[in-house]
Design a protein around this motif. Structure first.
Motif, PDB file in Angstrom:
ATOM      1  N   MET A   1       5.725  -7.534   8.337  1.00 14.14           N
ATOM      2  CA  MET A   1       6.684  -7.334   7.275  1.00 14.14           C
ATOM      3  C   MET A   1       6.095  -7.682   5.913  1.00 14.14           C
ATOM      4  SD  MET A   1       9.704  -6.316   6.772  1.00 14.14           S
ATOM      5  CE  MET A   1      11.283  -6.551   6.102  1.00 14.14           C
ATOM      6  N   SER A   2       5.329  -8.779   5.838  1.00 15.61           N
ATOM      7  CA  SER A   2       4.767  -9.170   4.546  1.00 15.61           C
ATOM      8  C   SER A   2       3.726  -8.171   4.063  1.00 15.61           C
ATOM      9  CB  SER A   2       4.174 -10.575   4.622  1.00 15.61           C
ATOM     10  OG  SER A   2       3.076 -10.587   5.509  1.00 15.61           O
ATOM     11  N   ASP A   3       3.037  -7.475   4.985  1.00 17.65           N
ATOM     12  CA  ASP A   3       2.078  -6.445   4.581  1.00 17.65           C
ATOM     13  C   ASP A   3       2.786  -5.294   3.887  1.00 17.65           C
ATOM     14  OD1 ASP A   3      -0.025  -7.871   5.616  1.00 17.65           O
ATOM     15  OD2 ASP A   3      -0.103  -6.756   7.511  1.00 17.65           O
ATOM     16  N   LEU A   4       3.941  -4.918   4.394  1.00 21.95           N
ATOM     17  CA  LEU A   4       4.719  -3.845   3.800  1.00 21.95           C
ATOM     18  C   LEU A   4       5.169  -4.215   2.391  1.00 21.95           C
ATOM     19  CD1 LEU A   4       6.065  -1.103   3.983  1.00 21.95           C
ATOM     20  CD2 LEU A   4       8.026  -2.223   5.059  1.00 21.95           C
ATOM     21  N   ILE A   5       5.617  -5.424   2.205  1.00 17.48           N
ATOM     22  CA  ILE A   5       6.044  -5.882   0.876  1.00 17.48           C
ATOM     23  C   ILE A   5       4.865  -5.863  -0.085  1.00 17.48           C
ATOM     24  CG2 ILE A   5       6.899  -7.871  -0.414  1.00 17.48           C
ATOM     25  CD1 ILE A   5       8.644  -8.520   2.034  1.00 17.48           C
ATOM     26  N   PHE A   6       3.718  -6.319   0.361  1.00 16.94           N
ATOM     27  CA  PHE A   6       2.515  -6.308  -0.470  1.00 16.94           C
ATOM     28  C   PHE A   6       2.158  -4.880  -0.883  1.00 16.94           C
ATOM     29  CE2 PHE A   6      -2.119  -6.019  -0.920  1.00 16.94           C
ATOM     30  CZ  PHE A   6      -2.284  -6.873  -2.004  1.00 16.94           C
ATOM     31  N   VAL A   7       2.192  -3.947   0.056  1.00 10.39           N
ATOM     32  CA  VAL A   7       1.883  -2.547  -0.233  1.00 10.39           C
ATOM     33  C   VAL A   7       2.890  -1.972  -1.230  1.00 10.39           C
ATOM     34  CG1 VAL A   7       1.791  -0.224   0.769  1.00 10.39           C
ATOM     35  CG2 VAL A   7       0.653  -2.121   1.916  1.00 10.39           C
ATOM     36  N   MET A   8       4.143  -2.325  -1.072  1.00 10.47           N
ATOM     37  CA  MET A   8       5.178  -1.840  -1.996  1.00 10.47           C
ATOM     38  C   MET A   8       4.959  -2.399  -3.401  1.00 10.47           C
ATOM     39  SD  MET A   8       8.507  -1.934   0.490  1.00 10.47           S
ATOM     40  CE  MET A   8       9.653  -1.595  -0.820  1.00 10.47           C
ATOM     41  N   ALA A  13       3.189  -1.407  -8.940  1.00  6.72           N
ATOM     42  CA  ALA A  13       2.310  -1.736 -10.071  1.00  6.72           C
ATOM     43  C   ALA A  13       1.456  -0.537 -10.454  1.00  6.72           C
ATOM     44  CB  ALA A  13       1.429  -2.931  -9.724  1.00  6.72           C
ATOM     45  N   ALA A  14       0.952   0.177  -9.464  1.00  6.26           N
ATOM     46  CA  ALA A  14       0.140   1.373  -9.745  1.00  6.26           C
ATOM     47  C   ALA A  14       0.971   2.439 -10.440  1.00  6.26           C
ATOM     48  CB  ALA A  14      -0.465   1.919  -8.458  1.00  6.26           C
ATOM     49  N   PHE A  15       2.208   2.624  -9.994  1.00  6.05           N
ATOM     50  CA  PHE A  15       3.080   3.603 -10.643  1.00  6.05           C
ATOM     51  C   PHE A  15       3.395   3.193 -12.078  1.00  6.05           C
ATOM     52  CE2 PHE A  15       7.258   5.145 -11.902  1.00  6.05           C
ATOM     53  CZ  PHE A  15       7.029   6.519 -11.839  1.00  6.05           C
TER      54      PHE A  15
END
Length: 109
Positions: A1-8, A13-15
């Motif tokens: 779950m924390s990996d998904l939050i990090f990716v989001m 930030a990239a957007f």
């Protein structure tokens, strides 16, 4: 779950980075086009090119990006000249371009 939050978070930030860069390029394009129109010269290639990015302090003391752009124009339709402008956020802080284009700079500051 924390990996998904990090990716989001990274994706958001990239957007945000892309969106701010695109907005600055559109503002620079508008300024370059209007400066050339007021100076009575031909704006070449119908675009601006990003030429620099720096971290600078804004007037309120916070850090922000200062983006430099260049554009080309022609006074006689044969010779190409280079104009430059610098935006700090969406504020125009420097302009070098066609004579007469300074009117636009004064109006946009």
């Amino acid at each position: 779950m924390s990996d998904l939050i990090f990716v989001m978070i990274v994706g958001a930030a990239a957007f945000a980075w892309w969106s701010a860069a695109r907005a600055a390029a559109e503002r620079a394009e508008s300024i370059g086009r209007e400066a050339c129109r007021l100076a009575g010269v031909q704006w070449l290639d119908q675009t601006v090119h990003a030429s620099g990015l720096r971290l600078r302090r804004r007037d309120d003391g916070r850090l922000g990006f200062e983006r430099s752009f260049r554009f080309e124009y022609s006074e006689d339709g044969v010779e190409r000249s280079v104009g430059r402008l610098v935006l700090r956020g969406d504020e125009l802080v420097a302009f070098v371009g066609p004579v007469g284009g300074e009117q636009v700079v004064q109006a946009l500051r």
